[in-house]
Design an enzyme around this catalytic site. Structure first.
Site, short mmCIF file in Angstrom:
data_model
loop_
_atom_site.label_atom_id
_atom_site.label_comp_id
_atom_site.label_asym_id
_atom_site.label_seq_id
_atom_site.Cartn_x
_atom_site.Cartn_y
_atom_site.Cartn_z
N ALA A 120 -0.53 -31.63 -20.68
CA ALA A 120 -1.50 -32.50 -20.54
C ALA A 120 -2.15 -33.10 -21.55
CB ALA A 120 -2.76 -31.80 -19.58
N LYS A 121 -1.88 -32.41 -22.77
CA LYS A 121 -2.19 -32.89 -24.10
C LYS A 121 -3.63 -33.12 -24.30
CE LYS A 121 2.35 -34.79 -24.70
NZ LYS A 121 3.01 -34.50 -23.88
#
Length: 274
Positions: A95-96
């Protein structure tokens, strides 16, 4: 999931393969588009065909967000299926994310509690108070972007800060964070020669290594510089497995590709006597 459980699974299956579930409706076999939930139908088939050859799955969240509510529903179904049918497999929310205070806590709750992922990738640019909320969750793991496999990595990550490259500063500083034992790091396979320097700073931490396969990374080089006595590696392959075939045999071909990578990994693990 505890790290010991992940290591035990690696030893049992003789693999440290992570399959990236970057499911793209423009690339999946055309016949699946007739399904009510084509993303989940594709993921389920891939998971069933590859689970014995890998120890982790990594849905890239952007590929689900792009389809709105239908995409999120497919992600929820995928996670429910993994956690029910293959609970021994390590799951990574690619998801960063990364924000301060309560925002990071909410991101963590979304992925660790609502979706029940074991880990999440985090961008460390905003520093300590954007990372520690994720580290507060028991038996959950935060995977910091350290040295990525994309061309733009050289824009910032290898620039000098305090007399050393920025990615080294990120690695060293993160070790002081509360619950830092829950940290892992992203180090791209296309930067394999850097792994020996990474290991000088985080000698035992698990590294998530994308870029093997379609991006040109070399598994043997990654192992040469990055493997530890407890393995310490999760090597990701996405496109090379997912889209090995566009036909009715797509799942079988994905399984064959995953098995081929697993056999390469078994050779490397045998060198360690594990």
């Amino acid at each position: 999931m505890k790290i010991d459980q992940l290591i035990a699974q690696i030893r049992e299956k003789k693999t440290f393969l992570c399959v990236g579930l970057d499911t793209d409706l423009d690339k999946i076999p055309e016949h699946l588009l007739k399904e009510e939930d084509p993303i989940f139908a594709f993921n389920k088939a891939i998971i069933d065909a590859t689970h014995q050859f890998c120890v982790a799955y990594k849905p890239n969240i952007a590929f689900y967000e792009a389809y709105g509510l239908k995409g999120w529903k497919a992600l929820e179904r995928t996670m429910e299926y993994l956690n029910t049918e293959y609970p021994e497999v390590f799951t990574i929310a690619d998801a960063k994310r990364g924000d301060i205070g309560n925002t990071s806590t909410r991101y963590a709750k979304a992925f660790f509690e609502t979706l029940n992922f074991d880990s999440i990738t985090i961008a460390p640019y905003m520093g300590k108070d954007s990372v520690e909320p994720f580290l507060a969750f028991k038996d959950k793991h935060t995977i910091l972007l350290a040295l990525t496999s994309n061309q733009g990595a050289f824009d910032f990550q290898t620039k000098q800060v305090n007399g050393q490259e920025l990615y080294k500063e990120v690695l060293a500083t993160s070790k002081s964070y509360k619950n830092a034992e829950n940290l892992m790091y992203v180090v791209g396979a296309t930067k394999a020669s850097y792994l020996s320097e990474v290991r000088q700073i985080v000698p035992e931490s698990f590294l998530l290594v994308p870029g093997v396969g379609a991006q040109g990374g070399n598994l043997q080089e990654v192992c040469k510089y990055g493997i530890t006595k407890d393995i310490g590696l999760l090597v990701n392959s996405s496109r090379g497995i997912l889209y090995a075939s566009q036909g009715l045999d797509f799942a079988k071909m994905a399984g064959d590709k995953a098995k081929s990578i697993q056999k390469e990994m078994e050779i490397e693990l045998n060198k360690l006597d594990v």
